[in-house]
Structure formats: C-alpha cells, structure tokens
Design an enzyme around this catalytic site. Structure first.
Site, mmCIF file in Angstrom:
data_model
loop_
_atom_site.group_PDB
_atom_site.id
_atom_site.type_symbol
_atom_site.label_atom_id
_atom_site.label_comp_id
_atom_site.label_asym_id
_atom_site.label_seq_id
_atom_site.Cartn_x
_atom_site.Cartn_y
_atom_site.Cartn_z
ATOM 1 N N HIS A 109 5.442 0.544 -3.029
ATOM 2 C CA HIS A 109 5.758 1.718 -3.845
ATOM 3 C C HIS A 109 6.633 2.663 -3.022
ATOM 4 O O HIS A 109 6.853 2.460 -1.830
ATOM 5 C CB HIS A 109 4.486 2.449 -4.270
ATOM 6 C CG HIS A 109 3.541 1.615 -5.070
ATOM 7 N ND1 HIS A 109 2.269 2.038 -5.401
ATOM 8 C CD2 HIS A 109 3.660 0.380 -5.613
ATOM 9 C CE1 HIS A 109 1.654 1.106 -6.110
ATOM 10 N NE2 HIS A 109 2.478 0.087 -6.246
ATOM 11 N N HIS A 174 -7.908 -5.271 -11.339
ATOM 12 C CA HIS A 174 -6.575 -5.592 -10.833
ATOM 13 C C HIS A 174 -6.257 -7.065 -11.072
ATOM 14 O O HIS A 174 -7.040 -7.944 -10.697
ATOM 15 C CB HIS A 174 -6.503 -5.291 -9.334
ATOM 16 C CG HIS A 174 -5.131 -5.393 -8.751
ATOM 17 N ND1 HIS A 174 -4.604 -6.579 -8.288
ATOM 18 C CD2 HIS A 174 -4.167 -4.458 -8.572
ATOM 19 C CE1 HIS A 174 -3.380 -6.365 -7.839
ATOM 20 N NE2 HIS A 174 -3.088 -5.089 -7.997
ATOM 21 N N LYS A 184 -7.449 -4.500 0.487
ATOM 22 C CA LYS A 184 -6.151 -4.323 -0.164
ATOM 23 C C LYS A 184 -5.402 -3.102 0.378
ATOM 24 O O LYS A 184 -4.191 -2.989 0.202
ATOM 25 C CB LYS A 184 -6.348 -4.225 -1.674
ATOM 26 C CG LYS A 184 -5.116 -4.547 -2.492
ATOM 27 C CD LYS A 184 -5.464 -4.713 -3.962
ATOM 28 C CE LYS A 184 -4.198 -4.961 -4.774
ATOM 29 N NZ LYS A 184 -3.333 -3.776 -4.839
ATOM 30 N N GLN A 298 2.799 1.900 -13.455
ATOM 31 C CA GLN A 298 1.424 1.494 -13.744
ATOM 32 C C GLN A 298 1.153 1.236 -15.227
ATOM 33 O O GLN A 298 0.018 0.914 -15.594
ATOM 34 C CB GLN A 298 0.455 2.562 -13.227
ATOM 35 C CG GLN A 298 0.602 2.890 -11.749
ATOM 36 C CD GLN A 298 0.404 1.689 -10.842
ATOM 37 O OE1 GLN A 298 -0.389 0.789 -11.145
ATOM 38 N NE2 GLN A 298 1.118 1.657 -9.726
ATOM 39 N N LYS A 301 -0.935 -1.742 -16.506
ATOM 40 C CA LYS A 301 -2.392 -1.796 -16.357
ATOM 41 C C LYS A 301 -3.130 -1.288 -17.594
ATOM 42 O O LYS A 301 -4.362 -1.310 -17.634
ATOM 43 C CB LYS A 301 -2.813 -1.021 -15.110
ATOM 44 C CG LYS A 301 -2.347 -1.693 -13.820
ATOM 45 C CD LYS A 301 -2.859 -0.984 -12.594
ATOM 46 C CE LYS A 301 -2.555 -1.784 -11.324
ATOM 47 N NZ LYS A 301 -1.134 -1.981 -11.077
#
Length: 465
Positions: A109, A174, A184, A298, A301
């Site tokens: 990111h 996820h 992670k 995002q 998601k």
C-alpha cells in the site's frame, strides 16, 4: 421515509449516518453478533498477561531497542488505544524512549502522511518517537534466503536491526490468508515486492474466513508464519473490533498461538445469521464498506454478499474517503500478461479451484521456479511504486490487457463521494458510480415499490452463518 442507520467514514470522523429508503420496502438489517468495547483495564491485562509465550516484560528485559510494527489506515486497528500500554511495559523493562521506534507495515500500500500517522498512533506518540512507513519497492531491504516452500524472505532492515519486534494488527476475514493479523504484519506488511508477489502468485489460498489449513500442502497462512518466524516477530498483538470500530478483544503473545485464539474470538464477534429464505427472495442488497471505507482499494472486501444473494441487485455504500486507489501488488500483477499468468499457480494449488489434472500440472515445482525467475525479472524493470502512481508513470493508469481480463464484470451500483472514476472503469466496468445517496435515488435504484432488502452494515467484518 424509513431510514437505515449505518456507521461510515473510518479514520475520517467515524460518523453515524442514516440512509432514507421508501416506506414500501421491507428491510432486514443483518448485523454481526458483535461485542462491547473492551475497558482500559481489559486492554492493560490482555497486553500484560499474554495468551501464550513469554510476557512482553520478559522479552524486553536486557534489550536496548524495540520496533513496534503497526498496520496502516487500510485496516481499522485503533493502535492509539493499544500502543500507550505497550510503551509502559517496554519502559518498565528498561527500554527507554530513545530505543523505541515504529514501522507502519504498509505491505504494497502507499506510505502514510504525517497527519495520517497521528490519526493511527496519536499526535503525542508521533511527536516523541520515530515513525517510518515501509516501502516494498524502495526501502532498505534484506534478503534472508528462501523458506522450504521456495518463498524468498525479503524484509525491511528495520525489522532485523531491532532487538525486539512487536506486531500490532487486527483480525479480519481475508481471501488468501483466511484471516489477517498475526504473522501477516511481516508478510506482506514489511516485505519486499518480490516476496509479496510470490505469496500471491504461488501459495495455496485459504478462502475468506477459512480457519482450517489446506490438507494437502502448506498454504499462504503457513508460509506467512514461517516468514514471520525467520524475520524475528517476537510478540504479536491481535485485536478484534466491533461494529463501531472499537476494540472488542485483544489476544497477545506468541504470534502463532495468539493469532489462532484471536481468530476463534473474531468468528464469534463477526458471525452473522443470514436466513436461507432471505438469500433467495432479497431484491436488493445494500453492503456498507465500514470499517474499511477509508481506502478505495478495500472495496473488494465488501463483495462477498453477492454470492449469498444471487437474485439481488447490489448497492455498495463506501465513501472511499482518501480517494487514492493505489495497491502496488495489484498493479504489479496486472502490469503484464506474464505476471497475471503467474497468479494462476496459486489458484492451481488451492483445493477445489481447478480440475485435478490441470491443478497438478500448474502446481509442479518447475513452473514455480520458472515463475520466480520471471517475477524477479519483472520486479527489476517494472515500476509500479507509489511514486510512479503520483507521477502517472508506467502502467498504473493504463487499462492493460491483464486488467481487462481480470476486471469484475458483475453489475454493481457504487455510492461513493471519492472512489475514482478511472478505477471504476478498470476494475468494475459494468458498474455505476454515483456520488451520494440522493443520486442513487434520482437514478432510479431506490424504487418506491415493495422490495425485500437485505442490509449488511459492516460487510468487511461479517462472516455469514
């Protein structure tokens, strides 16, 4: 008119809003099981009494430096509530303020601005301690060799230079790892782009909210944990949040055991009952992107309700507050057809994705070795860094062949004040982008007629039961 209450704008006000809808609608708001906010004393106890492994005080004793690794604003973790308690424990163990620093685990990111770091940590923390945002493309990275799976362990040097490494992250469903959190924070959080690319291209995936590992081979979560162990993650803080983006639970300690327990608690909090009858009869589904609605990247998601409501029209409410649709790995994957094809190997290694003969062929070690060689060559010559995004260089703002092949073509109404139009064209070519709820109504998507409507108020968190 009736009104649908929702939370919105994570990290940008965290507002309570109401969406007006026709009185003729029959609305079912399908919220998660949820949980109350954890008290300050509850936070303190969870951090000082770990679920598994040595306490932070024990780990810090005799050490000179500590690195606190936190996630970015693409994740809802309220680090400003957790970090002060960690600092008290570290300083009590003898690590002074001059030995403590922070690394924002951005993965691929973009890097945080100074003001965004203040939102995440609190202005007083940012003023007192060094805070650095990881850059997977252009940071001081170290290569620690390969894991048995073939994964290259390329990690930010700041992780290796610290005597003690602490991860602070959030448990969220996820696709790839099953759940975020735990190791992670290291992979992809603090990894180089080659490691990030190999994780997404070659490792067997877990489904969204999948707890159990693959029975046939190590999967992405297994590889993530092996990477984190080699990188030196010593203490992991895993938060579970509620529907208001408050800390509902914290599980700290050994990163494997603490993550596993935190996932168990997250499943309880995020569990959402969805009646079978409603799955078949809903005419419209309204999915709210909170608490991942700060970052346009995002929006994917919040797409899972589509599978549960096959007959329904879908409206995604997501302000995408920062308006910056940048994701380095996604841009790298879609920069060329070669990179896109490498990604099929992870699909082949994932149980049930491909027919068995094709899966066996694509999962052969030789193809991974060839893919690694190709990805390394691509990583050396393909600039999809955030700097390239800002300067509008390379393929980031180009609708490449790979982007056209991988575009999501289902019909979708996106209600967003800041989601970029160019990103809609590339990622959701059959969607409609409207700037506010009034525009959604004016365009005819809120008909004043009887409709059965399902509302998913915090879609990125929720796990359908």
């Amino acid at each position: 008119m009736a009104r649908i209450p929702l939370r919105s704008r994570a990290w940008h006000g965290d507002e309570q809003i109401e969406l007006p809808v026709p009185d003729a609608w029959h609305v079912d708001i399908l919220g998660p099981a949820d949980a109350p906010e954890l008290s300050e004393e509850g936070v303190r106890q969870a951090l000082s009494r770990p679920h598994a492994g040595p306490s932070l005080t024990e780990l810090a004793r005799g050490k000179s430096t500590a690195l606190l690794v936190i996630d970015d604003l693409g994740r809802p973790t309220p680090a400003h509530r957790i970090v002060p308690h960690l600092l008290v424990l570290l300083e009590a163990a003898g690590i002074g303020a001059d030995g403590i620093s922070f690394l924002v685990a951005t993965g691929s990111h973009r890097q945080l601005t100074h003001q965004e770091a203040e939102r995440k940590l609190g202005a007083h923390i940012v003023a007192r301690y060094p805070v650095h945002s990881h850059d997977a493309f252009d940071d001081d990275l170290c290569d620690l060799g390969r894991l048995p799976s073939g994964m290259p362990v390329i990690v930010n040097r700041r992780v290796l230079d610290a005597d003690l490494v602490i991860g602070v992250s959030c448990i969220l469903p996820h696709t790839l790892a099953g759940f975020s959190g735990g190791g992670k924070i290291m992979l992809p959080g603090c990894a180089g782009i080659l490691s990030i690319s190999e994780l997404h291209s070659f490792e067997a995936k877990r489904q969204r909210a999948q707890v159990e590992p693959s029975p046939r081979r190590p999967d992405a979560r297994d590889v993530i944990e092996a990477f984190a162990e080699r990188a030196g993650l010593a203490f992991s803080v895993n938060t579970v949040i509620n529907s208001r983006r408050q800390v509902a639970a914290i599980v700290a300690g050994d990163f494997r055991a603490a993550h596993a327990e935190a996932v168990t608690r997250a499943v309880e909090v995020y569990r959402t009952e969805v009646p079978d009858e409603l799955r078949q009869t809903a005419d419209i589904v309204i999915a709210n992107g909170y608490p991942l609605d700060a970052d346009p990247v995002q929006v994917s998601k919040s797409q899972w309700p589509r599978r549960l409501f096959p007959q329904a029209d879908m409206i995604l409410y997501d302000p995408a507050c920062d308006g910056i649709a940048y994701h380095g790995w996604s841009e790298f994957q879609k920069a060329s057809v070669t990179n896109m094809i490498c990604g099929t190997i992870s699909e082949a290694r994932t149980d049930g994705r491909y027919p068995a003969p094709l899966s066996a062929l694509l999962a052969r070690p030789l193809l991974r070795r060839l893919g690694h060689w190709r990805l390394r060559a691509e990583a050396e010559r393909t600039d999809v860094s955030y700097r390239a995004y800002r300067e509008e260089r390379g393929t980031i703002h180009t609708n490449t062949i790979a982007k056209r092949v991988m575009a999501k073509r289902a019909r979708l109404v996106i209600c967003s004040a800041s989601f970029p139009e160019w990103k809609r064209v590339v990622q959701f070519p059959n969607s409609v982008l409207l700037p506010d709820w009034e525009a959604v109504a004016a365009a005819g998507y809120l008909p004043d007629e009887p409709r059965r409507v399902a509302v998913i108020p915090c879609a990125p968190l929720q796990i359908p039961a």
